[in-house]
Design a protein around this motif. Structure first.
Motif, PDB file in Angstrom:
ATOM      1  N   ASN A 181       7.671  -8.118   1.624  1.00  0.00           N
ATOM      2  CA  ASN A 181       8.181  -6.756   1.830  1.00  0.00           C
ATOM      3  C   ASN A 181       7.644  -6.097   3.105  1.00  0.00           C
ATOM      4  N   GLY A 221      -3.643  -1.934   7.025  1.00  0.00           N
ATOM      5  CA  GLY A 221      -4.748  -1.083   7.466  1.00  0.00           C
ATOM      6  C   GLY A 221      -5.139  -0.001   6.469  1.00  0.00           C
ATOM      7  N   SER A 280       0.809  -1.221   0.000  1.00  0.00           N
ATOM      8  CA  SER A 280       0.000   0.000   0.000  1.00  0.00           C
ATOM      9  C   SER A 280       0.839   1.265   0.000  1.00  0.00           C
ATOM     10  N   TYR A 306      14.865  -5.122  15.035  1.00  0.00           N
ATOM     11  CA  TYR A 306      14.789  -4.985  13.576  1.00  0.00           C
ATOM     12  C   TYR A 306      15.993  -5.677  12.902  1.00  0.00           C
ATOM     13  N   THR A 366      10.953   6.748   2.565  1.00  0.00           N
ATOM     14  CA  THR A 366       9.559   6.291   2.728  1.00  0.00           C
ATOM     15  C   THR A 366       9.068   6.781   4.091  1.00  0.00           C
TER      16      THR A 366
END
Ligand code: NAP
Length: 244
Positions: free
Chosen positions: A89, A37, A13, A154, A189
């Motif tokens: 991803n 979402g 998205s 992460y 991003t």
């Protein structure tokens, strides 16, 4: 070049996933857009993809949820046909020093970033084996290669993605399925919007700039295409040289 193939892209998205979905569709693939979402963004991307004369459908699915992923893969197979190209991803960050990191922040990042990839590989696996063809492309990170202070959860999830990629590459090679990873550096991003992109950061990147989602999408397109048929278990950095 990917005409008639079905690509399933998680976290499509926004950001890197969105650029990957667009790039694969520009090259003829039908695309299943998986999101968590942001339905409006996912639906608007699907409209854009259909203008490229490919099929596109959005599916809300928490990648960390084993049963939801199973149901989603079944729905994609019914609506678009079996998956030919799986791009894992979807990813999140919950940064902090280990000293202050909450248990739930560690678990959430591992569950989305690492278990989420396992879930999709697991449920696409029978379809790939039946076809004796397919590509799996997992999005890792330079944090998984180098380790990044303040990102233990992460970095662990992204290093785990590399181990997962190599193990599954060995498992599926005999069936003609290639499994590779892409390790981006700093890409512009939502995920990195709060990172201070001062000269200190840029100074660490030999090519002197942060990356664009399209830079990562180009590497994914390459790994999805015929030109990469003899590449498996590889990790391609798309980081402007950051992790040299
Ligand atoms: P982003 O802009 O924050 O987008 C994240 C995407 O993942 C969104 O589409 C989001 O869906 C989806 N997502 C999050 N949690 C999910 C879940 N539980 N189930 C399903 N989908 C979920 O991130 P990005 O920067 O494009 O990053 C994409 C991937 O590249 C991630 O794996 C990230 O770790 C990796 N990466 C990014 C960078 C970078 O500098 N940006 C560097 C190295 C690696 P919604 O829109 O519905 O919330």
């Amino acid at each position: 070049m990917l005409n008639g193939k079905v690509a399933l892209v998680t976290g499509a998205s926004r950001g890197i996933g969105r650029a990957i979905a667009l790039k694969l569709a520009e090259n003829g693939a039908n695309v299943a857009v998986i999101y968590a979402g942001q339905q409006e963004k996912a639906e608007s991307l699907c409209r854009q993809l259909r203008e490229l004369h490919v099929q596109a459908q959005a599916y809300r699915c928490d990648v960390a949820d084993f049963q939801q992923v199973k149901d989603t893969v079944a729905a994609v197979s019914k609506n678009l046909g079996g998956v030919d190209i799986l791009v894992n991803n979807a990813g999140i960050t919950r940064d902090g020093l280990v000293y202050s990191m909450k248990e739930e922040d560690f678990d959430a990042v591992i569950n989305v970033n690492l278990k989420g990839a396992f879930n999709f590989i697991k449920h696409c696996y029978p379809g790939f084996v039946r076809k004796r063809a397919g590509r799996i492309i997992n999005i890792s990170s330079v944090s998984g290669l180098m380790g990044n202070g303040g990102q233990a959860n992460y970095s662990a999830s992204k290093a785990g993605i590399i181990g997962l990629t190599k193990a599954v590459a060995r498992e599926l090679a005999g069936r003609g399925i290639c499994v590779n990873a892409v390790a981006p550096g700093f890409i512009d991003t939502d995920m990195t919007e709060n990172i201070d992109k001062t000269n200190t950061l840029l100074g660490q990147i030999p090519l002197g700039r942060t990356g664009k989602p399209e830079d990562v999408a180009e590497a994914v397109l390459f790994l999805a295409g015929d030109g990469a048929a003899y590449i498996t278990g590889e990790v391609i950095r798309v980081d402007g040289g950051l992790a040299i």
